[in-house]
Design a protein around this motif. Structure first.
Motif, PDB file in Angstrom:
ATOM      1  N   ASN A  95      18.496  15.158  95.393  1.00 56.68           N
ATOM      2  CA  ASN A  95      18.726  13.664  96.819  1.00 56.68           C
ATOM      3  C   ASN A  95      17.671  13.040  96.235  1.00 56.68           C
ATOM      4  O   ASN A  95      17.058  12.825  95.254  1.00 56.68           O
ATOM      5  N   ALA A  96      18.363  11.706  96.443  1.00 56.60           N
ATOM      6  CA  ALA A  96      17.587  10.369  96.003  1.00 56.60           C
ATOM      7  C   ALA A  96      17.636   8.959  96.759  1.00 56.60           C
ATOM      8  O   ALA A  96      18.667   9.329  97.747  1.00 56.60           O
ATOM      9  N   LYS A  97      16.977   8.428  96.989  1.00 58.39           N
ATOM     10  CA  LYS A  97      17.071   6.802  98.033  1.00 58.39           C
ATOM     11  C   LYS A  97      17.202   6.333  96.164  1.00 58.39           C
ATOM     12  O   LYS A  97      16.742   5.891  95.630  1.00 58.39           O
ATOM     13  N   SER A  98      18.596   5.204  96.476  1.00 54.54           N
ATOM     14  CA  SER A  98      18.418   3.979  95.933  1.00 54.54           C
ATOM     15  C   SER A  98      16.812   2.883  96.378  1.00 54.54           C
ATOM     16  O   SER A  98      16.497   3.005  96.439  1.00 54.54           O
ATOM     17  N   ASP A  99      17.549   2.837  94.951  1.00 57.86           N
ATOM     18  CA  ASP A  99      16.042   1.803  94.275  1.00 57.86           C
ATOM     19  C   ASP A  99      16.056   0.188  94.554  1.00 57.86           C
ATOM     20  O   ASP A  99      15.469  -0.421  94.032  1.00 57.86           O
ATOM     21  N   MET A 100      17.210  -0.298  95.587  1.00 56.34           N
ATOM     22  CA  MET A 100      17.124  -1.384  95.557  1.00 56.34           C
ATOM     23  C   MET A 100      15.802  -1.902  96.439  1.00 56.34           C
ATOM     24  O   MET A 100      15.368  -1.203  97.690  1.00 56.34           O
ATOM     25  N   LYS A 101      15.460  -2.984  96.383  1.00 54.96           N
ATOM     26  CA  LYS A 101      13.825  -3.163  96.748  1.00 54.96           C
ATOM     27  C   LYS A 101      14.885  -4.367  98.521  1.00 54.96           C
ATOM     28  O   LYS A 101      15.410  -5.319  98.350  1.00 54.96           O
ATOM     29  N   PRO A 102      13.693  -4.788  99.203  1.00 50.17           N
ATOM     30  CA  PRO A 102      13.611  -5.906  99.785  1.00 50.17           C
ATOM     31  C   PRO A 102      14.329  -6.756  99.115  1.00 50.17           C
ATOM     32  O   PRO A 102      13.280  -7.752  97.895  1.00 50.17           O
ATOM     33  N   PHE A 103      14.956  -8.108  99.734  1.00 50.26           N
ATOM     34  CA  PHE A 103      15.703  -9.035  99.257  1.00 50.26           C
ATOM     35  C   PHE A 103      15.455 -10.135 100.531  1.00 50.26           C
ATOM     36  O   PHE A 103      15.538 -10.057 101.655  1.00 50.26           O
ATOM     37  N   ILE A 104      16.246 -11.324 100.261  1.00 50.23           N
ATOM     38  CA  ILE A 104      15.992 -12.489 100.956  1.00 50.23           C
ATOM     39  C   ILE A 104      17.556 -12.726 100.597  1.00 50.23           C
ATOM     40  O   ILE A 104      18.219 -13.518  99.877  1.00 50.23           O
ATOM     41  N   ILE A 105      17.434 -13.446 101.701  1.00 53.59           N
ATOM     42  CA  ILE A 105      19.199 -13.932 102.110  1.00 53.59           C
ATOM     43  C   ILE A 105      19.382 -15.577 102.985  1.00 53.59           C
ATOM     44  O   ILE A 105      18.990 -15.446 104.048  1.00 53.59           O
ATOM     45  N   PRO A 106      19.369 -16.754 102.299  1.00 54.57           N
ATOM     46  CA  PRO A 106      18.589 -18.246 102.336  1.00 54.57           C
ATOM     47  C   PRO A 106      20.650 -18.295 103.241  1.00 54.57           C
ATOM     48  O   PRO A 106      21.149 -18.075 102.559  1.00 54.57           O
ATOM     49  N   MET A 130      26.761  -5.315  99.580  1.00 54.79           N
ATOM     50  CA  MET A 130      26.643  -4.058  99.790  1.00 54.79           C
ATOM     51  C   MET A 130      26.258  -3.167  98.581  1.00 54.79           C
ATOM     52  O   MET A 130      27.534  -4.367  97.216  1.00 54.79           O
ATOM     53  N   GLY A 131      25.609  -2.344  97.612  1.00 57.25           N
ATOM     54  CA  GLY A 131      25.841  -1.580  96.690  1.00 57.25           C
ATOM     55  C   GLY A 131      24.282  -0.636  97.638  1.00 57.25           C
ATOM     56  O   GLY A 131      23.735  -0.676  98.184  1.00 57.25           O
ATOM     57  N   VAL A 132      24.529  -0.111  95.767  1.00 59.92           N
ATOM     58  CA  VAL A 132      23.397   0.974  95.777  1.00 59.92           C
ATOM     59  C   VAL A 132      22.746   1.200  94.628  1.00 59.92           C
ATOM     60  O   VAL A 132      23.515   0.837  93.870  1.00 59.92           O
ATOM     61  N   ASP A 133      21.504   1.082  94.426  1.00 61.16           N
ATOM     62  CA  ASP A 133      20.906   1.405  92.804  1.00 61.16           C
ATOM     63  C   ASP A 133      20.579   3.102  92.544  1.00 61.16           C
ATOM     64  O   ASP A 133      19.231   2.956  92.566  1.00 61.16           O
ATOM     65  N   TYR A 134      21.463   3.849  92.025  1.00 60.52           N
ATOM     66  CA  TYR A 134      20.703   5.250  91.290  1.00 60.52           C
ATOM     67  C   TYR A 134      20.522   5.667  90.488  1.00 60.52           C
ATOM     68  O   TYR A 134      20.921   6.712  89.662  1.00 60.52           O
ATOM     69  N   ARG A 135      20.475   4.847  89.348  1.00 56.06           N
ATOM     70  CA  ARG A 135      20.406   4.808  88.152  1.00 56.06           C
ATOM     71  C   ARG A 135      19.183   5.329  87.922  1.00 56.06           C
ATOM     72  O   ARG A 135      18.262   5.406  88.187  1.00 56.06           O
TER      73      ARG A 135
END
Length: 407
Positions: A95-106, A130-135
């Motif tokens: 089990n893992a959580k994606s590492d993407m952090k909060p981000f901003i869309i202007p 869309m996307g994930v970071d499970y590295r």
């Protein structure tokens, strides 16, 4: 604006908006800027600001609270998504959580008159993410081995520039069109590919006393990404990803001068769109309802709800030893299902939203909003029970918008 300035703005917007999931129907935003998003994305018949009009219905540039003058909108959305995955192979479970952090869309929008009956608009905003970071998480086809080759990283982003022209045919009927200039990037863990695309949006609005009805159609918009993945072979090849044809309609009702109610329906043709067709997405119907109360003293309150059934088809009991063709590339079924379920979990369905705004002066107002997409999860296994892929997605976001009016 020069070509260099446009490209610089695009790069800035994309660099600020690395996605995990953007509170979306599929991978398309439910709305742009606080007014639209706080009403659940409803706005085809009665958008409430310049950028909401350009996003939802180009004909609305001639009919709205921003008429007959000029309006400029600067907005931003802060996202804090949570995406989790589980990969099971035999007795091994990771089990893992994606590492993407909060981000901003202007987002930026402008509408202004050309004449008494012609109006011009211009919008620039992120539309797809869309996307994930499970590295280094061990979420791969060899679970339990963190850092092994195959840990997945994906990122898809599309930014739109939308010059808009609308014409007031009669005082109660308007038509409009937007040219869509797309700048997109795709990364499947083997490097980022950038490219450009083009499309068009058409719309109309008819007003009948306190009611208005609107309709809009957007063409399919194709982006071709080169050298984005080797698909298990020895040569990197291109992958076409096409934003789907979209048709929407809405009805709005002003029962009083202060109260607005709106309901929209939208159809997204994922099953015929390049890329999404190969990944077996089904067409999606989206329903949005929104309410706005605008006090004469300047206070605005909004509520909204948006529902779109997850478009990603599940392939339960898939053939583990088989292969799938993706635009001429042969991919193992294990890799194919892994990418569909773990790499692009566009599965959010129920979105609840709210917002508040205040008009400080005759020329300036500010708006805040928030959205919560309830947790949703999907899971599928192969026929032998060797592999199970599962993803769970929950989304929250916060919006701010500043609006200036000029006569």
């Amino acid at each position: 604006m020069t070509k260099k300035a446009i490209l610089a703005a695009a790069a800035l917007l994309l660099s600020l908006s690395a996605p995990e999931a953007w509170a979306t129907n599929g991978d398309t935003l439910i709305g742009v800027a606080p007014a639209s998003r706080a009403m659940g994305g409803a706005g085809v018949a009665a958008p409430q600001d310049a950028i909401g009009a350009i996003f939802a219905n180009p004909a609305a540039v001639c009919m709205g609270p921003y008429c007959p003058g000029t309006e400029v909108v600067f907005a931003s959305t802060i996202y804090n998504p949570s995406v989790k995955a589980t990969v099971t192979m035999g007795s091994q479970v990771v089990n893992a959580k994606s590492d993407m952090k909060p981000f901003i869309i202007p987002a930026v929008g402008l509408v202004t008159p050309i004449s008494d009956r012609f109006r011009f608009g211009l919008g620039m905003f992120g539309i797809t993410g869309m996307g994930v970071d499970y590295r280094n998480k061990g979420i791969d086809l060899n679970p339990g081995s963190p850092g092994a080759e195959g840990d997945i990283y994906t990122q898809l982003q599309i930014l739109k520039f939308a010059p808009n022209l609308a014409f007031l045919v009669t005082p109660n009927f308007s038509i409009g069109t937007s040219l869509h200039l797309l700048y997109g990037s795709l990364d499947l863990g083997e490097g980022t590919s950038h490219n450009y695309g083009i499309g068009e949006q058409l719309g109309a609005i008819y007003r009948m006393g306190p009611c208005s009805i609107g309709a809009s159609y957007t063409t399919a918009e194709k982006l071709t990404h080169e050298r984005v993945a080797d698909f298990g072979g020895t040569e990197q090849k291109e992958l076409k990803m096409e934003s789907p044809r979209t048709a929407s309609a809405g009805i709005a009702w002003h029962p009083t001068d202060n109260l607005l109610l709106e309901a929209d329906a939208k159809w997204l043709n994922w099953s015929d769109a390049d890329g999404y067709r190969e990944f077996d997405w089904k067409d999606q119907w989206v329903y949005a309802v929104g309410m706005q109360y605008k006090d004469p003293d300047g206070l605005t309150l909004r509520l909204g709800y948006n529902y779109g059934k997850n478009p990603v088809r599940l392939h339960k009991n898939f053939d583990l030893m088989g292969t799938t063709q993706i635009q001429g590339n042969t991919v193992s079924n294990a890799g194919y299902e892994y990418l569909r379920i773990i790499g692009f979990p566009a599965i959010a369905e129920h979105h609840f939203s709210f917002g508040v705004g205040y008009q400080f002066t005759g020329s300036f107002e500010a708006h805040l909003g928030g959205m919560c997409a309830l947790s949703n999860d999907v899971s599928e296994s192969d026929a032998s029970g060797t592999y199970t892929f599962s993803s769970k997605v929950r989304e929250t976001s916060y919006d701010i918008g500043l609006i200036w009016h000029f006569m």
